[in-house]
Design a protein around this motif. Structure first.
Motif, PDB file in Angstrom:
ATOM      1  N   ALA A 132       0.837  -1.200   0.000  1.00  0.00           N
ATOM      2  CA  ALA A 132       0.000   0.000   0.000  1.00  0.00           C
ATOM      3  C   ALA A 132       0.876   1.255   0.000  1.00  0.00           C
ATOM      4  O   ALA A 132       1.953   1.275   0.599  1.00  0.00           O
ATOM      5  CB  ALA A 132      -0.912   0.001   1.227  1.00  0.00           C
ATOM      6  N   LEU A 133       0.400   2.271  -0.681  1.00  0.00           N
ATOM      7  CA  LEU A 133       1.105   3.540  -0.747  1.00  0.00           C
ATOM      8  C   LEU A 133       1.037   4.229   0.613  1.00  0.00           C
ATOM      9  O   LEU A 133      -0.031   4.322   1.217  1.00  0.00           O
ATOM     10  CB  LEU A 133       0.458   4.427  -1.808  1.00  0.00           C
ATOM     11  CG  LEU A 133       1.069   5.801  -2.007  1.00  0.00           C
ATOM     12  CD1 LEU A 133       2.461   5.661  -2.622  1.00  0.00           C
ATOM     13  CD2 LEU A 133       0.199   6.642  -2.918  1.00  0.00           C
ATOM     14  N   ALA A 134       2.167   4.715   1.108  1.00  0.00           N
ATOM     15  CA  ALA A 134       2.195   5.457   2.369  1.00  0.00           C
ATOM     16  C   ALA A 134       1.594   6.838   2.136  1.00  0.00           C
ATOM     17  O   ALA A 134       1.958   7.521   1.182  1.00  0.00           O
ATOM     18  CB  ALA A 134       3.626   5.562   2.882  1.00  0.00           C
ATOM     19  N   ARG A 135       0.660   7.221   2.984  1.00  0.00           N
ATOM     20  CA  ARG A 135      -0.029   8.508   2.837  1.00  0.00           C
ATOM     21  C   ARG A 135       0.288   9.417   4.014  1.00  0.00           C
ATOM     22  O   ARG A 135       0.643   8.960   5.087  1.00  0.00           O
ATOM     23  CB  ARG A 135      -1.547   8.287   2.811  1.00  0.00           C
ATOM     24  CG  ARG A 135      -2.042   7.533   1.626  1.00  0.00           C
ATOM     25  CD  ARG A 135      -3.549   7.267   1.760  1.00  0.00           C
ATOM     26  NE  ARG A 135      -4.003   6.430   0.685  1.00  0.00           N
ATOM     27  CZ  ARG A 135      -4.354   6.884  -0.522  1.00  0.00           C
ATOM     28  NH1 ARG A 135      -4.346   8.153  -0.776  1.00  0.00           N
ATOM     29  NH2 ARG A 135      -4.728   6.038  -1.467  1.00  0.00           N
ATOM     30  N   TYR A 136       0.095  10.717   3.767  1.00  0.00           N
ATOM     31  CA  TYR A 136       0.139  11.668   4.868  1.00  0.00           C
ATOM     32  C   TYR A 136      -1.069  11.414   5.760  1.00  0.00           C
ATOM     33  O   TYR A 136      -2.118  10.949   5.291  1.00  0.00           O
ATOM     34  CB  TYR A 136       0.081  13.114   4.345  1.00  0.00           C
ATOM     35  CG  TYR A 136       1.394  13.609   3.795  1.00  0.00           C
ATOM     36  CD1 TYR A 136       2.294  14.273   4.610  1.00  0.00           C
ATOM     37  CD2 TYR A 136       1.733  13.409   2.463  1.00  0.00           C
ATOM     38  CE1 TYR A 136       3.498  14.736   4.114  1.00  0.00           C
ATOM     39  CE2 TYR A 136       2.933  13.866   1.955  1.00  0.00           C
ATOM     40  CZ  TYR A 136       3.811  14.528   2.792  1.00  0.00           C
ATOM     41  OH  TYR A 136       5.013  14.977   2.299  1.00  0.00           O
ATOM     42  N   HIS A 137      -0.928  11.739   7.022  1.00  0.00           N
ATOM     43  CA  HIS A 137      -2.033  11.629   7.973  1.00  0.00           C
ATOM     44  C   HIS A 137      -3.171  12.539   7.498  1.00  0.00           C
ATOM     45  O   HIS A 137      -2.934  13.573   6.871  1.00  0.00           O
ATOM     46  CB  HIS A 137      -1.532  12.067   9.361  1.00  0.00           C
ATOM     47  CG  HIS A 137      -2.523  11.862  10.447  1.00  0.00           C
ATOM     48  ND1 HIS A 137      -3.518  12.765  10.707  1.00  0.00           N
ATOM     49  CD2 HIS A 137      -2.673  10.852  11.338  1.00  0.00           C
ATOM     50  CE1 HIS A 137      -4.240  12.335  11.722  1.00  0.00           C
ATOM     51  NE2 HIS A 137      -3.752  11.170  12.126  1.00  0.00           N
TER      52      HIS A 137
ATOM     53  N   TYR B 290       8.829   8.193   0.378  1.00  0.00           N
ATOM     54  CA  TYR B 290       8.539   8.180  -1.056  1.00  0.00           C
ATOM     55  C   TYR B 290       8.551   6.741  -1.553  1.00  0.00           C
ATOM     56  O   TYR B 290       9.278   5.900  -1.022  1.00  0.00           O
ATOM     57  CB  TYR B 290       9.594   8.968  -1.835  1.00  0.00           C
ATOM     58  CG  TYR B 290       9.474  10.453  -1.722  1.00  0.00           C
ATOM     59  CD1 TYR B 290       8.480  11.140  -2.396  1.00  0.00           C
ATOM     60  CD2 TYR B 290      10.367  11.185  -0.952  1.00  0.00           C
ATOM     61  CE1 TYR B 290       8.369  12.520  -2.306  1.00  0.00           C
ATOM     62  CE2 TYR B 290      10.273  12.563  -0.856  1.00  0.00           C
ATOM     63  CZ  TYR B 290       9.267  13.228  -1.529  1.00  0.00           C
ATOM     64  OH  TYR B 290       9.162  14.575  -1.439  1.00  0.00           O
ATOM     65  N   PRO B 291       7.797   6.472  -2.608  1.00  0.00           N
ATOM     66  CA  PRO B 291       7.930   5.157  -3.246  1.00  0.00           C
ATOM     67  C   PRO B 291       9.366   4.984  -3.760  1.00  0.00           C
ATOM     68  O   PRO B 291      10.034   5.966  -4.106  1.00  0.00           O
ATOM     69  CB  PRO B 291       6.939   5.220  -4.412  1.00  0.00           C
ATOM     70  CG  PRO B 291       5.996   6.335  -4.083  1.00  0.00           C
ATOM     71  CD  PRO B 291       6.772   7.305  -3.248  1.00  0.00           C
ATOM     72  N   ALA B 292       9.822   3.768  -3.826  1.00  0.00           N
ATOM     73  CA  ALA B 292      11.189   3.478  -4.272  1.00  0.00           C
ATOM     74  C   ALA B 292      11.447   3.979  -5.694  1.00  0.00           C
ATOM     75  O   ALA B 292      12.593   4.240  -6.060  1.00  0.00           O
ATOM     76  CB  ALA B 292      11.458   1.978  -4.184  1.00  0.00           C
TER      77      ALA B 292
END
Length: 185
Positions: free
Chosen positions: A2-7, A73-75
């Motif tokens: 899953a993509l890491a998102r800002y809170h 960030y995504p790799a």
């Protein structure tokens, strides 16, 4: 993965800051088209009050960010792009702090500064050289701000339209996709 998102709170502060900036600029453009008088004062009051709100939002954003790291960030994002993004974000924060401060130094030079007519920030004794300096920095700062925002938006468009890497999703709430409606490229 899953993509890491800002809170969600950081997302809300980001979009609220963007919306407030979209209001702030037309207020001063409209004010400049009126001759000295009540209408011009009204539009400047809106511009100055909204600038105060931007200042508070940025301080709140920086405080939040100090306590909550940005998602990784995504790799697939190159190191040079990460450095440019960090530089743009840092300069945006700095400019969004400098602009309200110099605006206050201009407006509060010899008089209190009303905020939406609810309360006033205290003025300070007239200081011509300080007022001139603040005016120069504020006027130049607008073009710095335009450039930084344009670069920020252009990078976002590049990630959405060209790279199609989902980077914008980091600043948007997660979406629920109904079963069978998954997007396939």
């Amino acid at each position: 993965m899953a993509l890491a998102r800002y809170h969600g709170f950081a997302q809300a502060l980001h979009w609220l800051t963007a919306a407030t900036l979209c209001l702030l600029l037309p207020f001063v453009w409209v004010a400049e088209n009126f001759p000295p008088g009540r209408e011009r004062v009204f539009w400047y009051l809106l511009h100055e009050s909204t600038g105060f709100c931007v200042f508070l939002l940025v301080v709140l954003r920086l405080t939040w960010r100090w306590r909550h790291r940005a998602p990784p960030y995504p790799a697939s994002i190159a190191q040079w792009a990460r450095v440019l993004a960090a530089l743009n974000h840092g300069l945006l924060y700095m400019t969004l702090l400098v602009m309200p401060v110099t605006g206050y130094l201009m407006a509060g030079n010899g008089q209190p500064v009303p905020i939406f007519r609810l309360f006033s920030l205290p003025g300070f004794p007239t200081h011509h050289a300080l007022g001139q300096w603040a005016d120069t920095v504020h006027l130049a700062g607008q073009f710095v701000l335009y450039t930084l925002v344009l670069m920020h938006v252009a990078a976002t468009v590049w990630h959405v339209a060209v790279r199609r890497d989902g980077l914008l999703e980091r600043m948007l709430p997660a979406q629920q996709v109904p079963p069978g409606k998954e997007h396939r490229d």
